[in-house]
Scaffold this motif. Structure first.
Motif, PDB file in Angstrom:
ATOM      1  N   ASP A   1       0.808  -1.160  -0.002  1.00 36.34           N
ATOM      2  CA  ASP A   1      -0.053  -0.085   0.103  1.00 36.34           C
ATOM      3  C   ASP A   1       0.820   1.241   0.038  1.00 36.34           C
ATOM      4  N   THR A   2       2.121   1.058   0.381  1.00 31.80           N
ATOM      5  CA  THR A   2       3.171   2.389   0.326  1.00 31.80           C
ATOM      6  C   THR A   2       4.399   1.702  -0.679  1.00 31.80           C
ATOM      7  N   PRO A   3       4.166   1.528  -2.056  1.00 36.78           N
ATOM      8  CA  PRO A   3       5.257   0.741  -2.703  1.00 36.78           C
ATOM      9  C   PRO A   3       6.444   1.841  -3.073  1.00 36.78           C
ATOM     10  N   THR A   4       6.115   3.059  -2.692  1.00 36.77           N
ATOM     11  CA  THR A   4       7.556   4.137  -2.744  1.00 36.77           C
ATOM     12  C   THR A   4       8.282   4.049  -1.751  1.00 36.77           C
ATOM     13  N   THR A   5       7.972   3.625  -0.490  1.00 35.75           N
ATOM     14  CA  THR A   5       8.721   3.463   0.651  1.00 35.75           C
ATOM     15  C   THR A   5       9.386   2.204   0.643  1.00 35.75           C
ATOM     16  N   VAL A   6      10.751   2.133   0.599  1.00 32.66           N
ATOM     17  CA  VAL A   6      11.543   0.615   0.419  1.00 32.66           C
ATOM     18  C   VAL A   6      12.719   0.762   1.457  1.00 32.66           C
ATOM     19  N   LEU A   7      12.747  -0.302   2.346  1.00 28.29           N
ATOM     20  CA  LEU A   7      13.544  -0.633   3.045  1.00 28.29           C
ATOM     21  C   LEU A   7      14.878  -1.232   2.554  1.00 28.29           C
ATOM     22  N   THR A   8      15.944  -1.248   2.620  1.00 24.48           N
ATOM     23  CA  THR A   8      17.125  -2.076   2.182  1.00 24.48           C
ATOM     24  C   THR A   8      17.883  -2.750   3.377  1.00 24.48           C
ATOM     25  N   THR A   9      18.023  -3.979   3.185  1.00 29.03           N
ATOM     26  CA  THR A   9      18.664  -4.766   4.360  1.00 29.03           C
ATOM     27  C   THR A   9      19.649  -5.690   3.633  1.00 29.03           C
ATOM     28  N   THR A  10      20.229  -6.663   4.473  1.00 26.05           N
ATOM     29  CA  THR A  10      20.926  -7.910   4.201  1.00 26.05           C
ATOM     30  C   THR A  10      20.233  -9.016   4.376  1.00 26.05           C
ATOM     31  N   PRO A  11      20.392 -10.306   3.506  1.00 23.18           N
ATOM     32  CA  PRO A  11      19.912 -11.506   3.929  1.00 23.18           C
ATOM     33  C   PRO A  11      20.066 -11.710   5.448  1.00 23.18           C
ATOM     34  N   THR A  12      21.390 -11.533   5.941  1.00 28.02           N
ATOM     35  CA  THR A  12      21.674 -11.921   7.377  1.00 28.02           C
ATOM     36  C   THR A  12      20.739 -11.089   8.382  1.00 28.02           C
ATOM     37  N   ALA A  13      20.500  -9.936   8.268  1.00 26.91           N
ATOM     38  CA  ALA A  13      19.710  -9.185   9.037  1.00 26.91           C
ATOM     39  C   ALA A  13      18.208  -9.458   8.947  1.00 26.91           C
ATOM     40  N   LEU A  14      17.903  -9.812   7.904  1.00 24.24           N
ATOM     41  CA  LEU A  14      16.513 -10.183   7.710  1.00 24.24           C
ATOM     42  C   LEU A  14      16.317 -11.492   8.522  1.00 24.24           C
ATOM     43  N   ALA A  15      17.077 -12.473   8.113  1.00 17.50           N
ATOM     44  CA  ALA A  15      16.914 -13.932   8.586  1.00 17.50           C
ATOM     45  C   ALA A  15      17.221 -13.557  10.327  1.00 17.50           C
ATOM     46  N   HIS A  16      17.690 -12.775  10.902  1.00 16.55           N
ATOM     47  CA  HIS A  16      17.755 -12.378  12.393  1.00 16.55           C
ATOM     48  C   HIS A  16      16.401 -11.991  12.822  1.00 16.55           C
ATOM     49  N   LEU A  17      15.942 -11.063  12.038  1.00 20.94           N
ATOM     50  CA  LEU A  17      14.724 -10.460  12.398  1.00 20.94           C
ATOM     51  C   LEU A  17      13.531 -11.608  12.268  1.00 20.94           C
TER      52      LEU A  17
END
Length: 68
Positions: A39-55
């Motif tokens: 619903d807000t496609p212009t707001t994009v967060l950038t991360t790494t696979p490792t950080a996302l896996a920890h989350l």
């Protein structure tokens, strides 16, 4: 930043109109992932696979503050 393509919708989003779900994309760099809400496609967060896996591990273990 290289634009993300091939946004993938979460399998938990269900059918519906697709306006309330999390989407994930990668670029040609394997160490970069992009997240956005449909619903807000212009707001994009950038991360790494490792950080996302920890989350995600923290969410599954109910270790993220505010999660029931």
């Amino acid at each position: 930043m290289t634009p993300a393509s091939n946004w993938q919708k979460s399998s938990f989003s269900g059918g519906g109109d697709g306006s309330n779900c999390l989407e994930l994309a990668s670029t040609s760099t394997p160490t970069t992932l992009h997240l956005r809400e449909s619903d807000t496609p212009t707001t994009v967060l950038t991360t790494t696979p490792t950080a996302l896996a920890h989350l995600l591990a923290g969410i599954r273990a109910h270790a993220v503050p505010g999660q029931a």
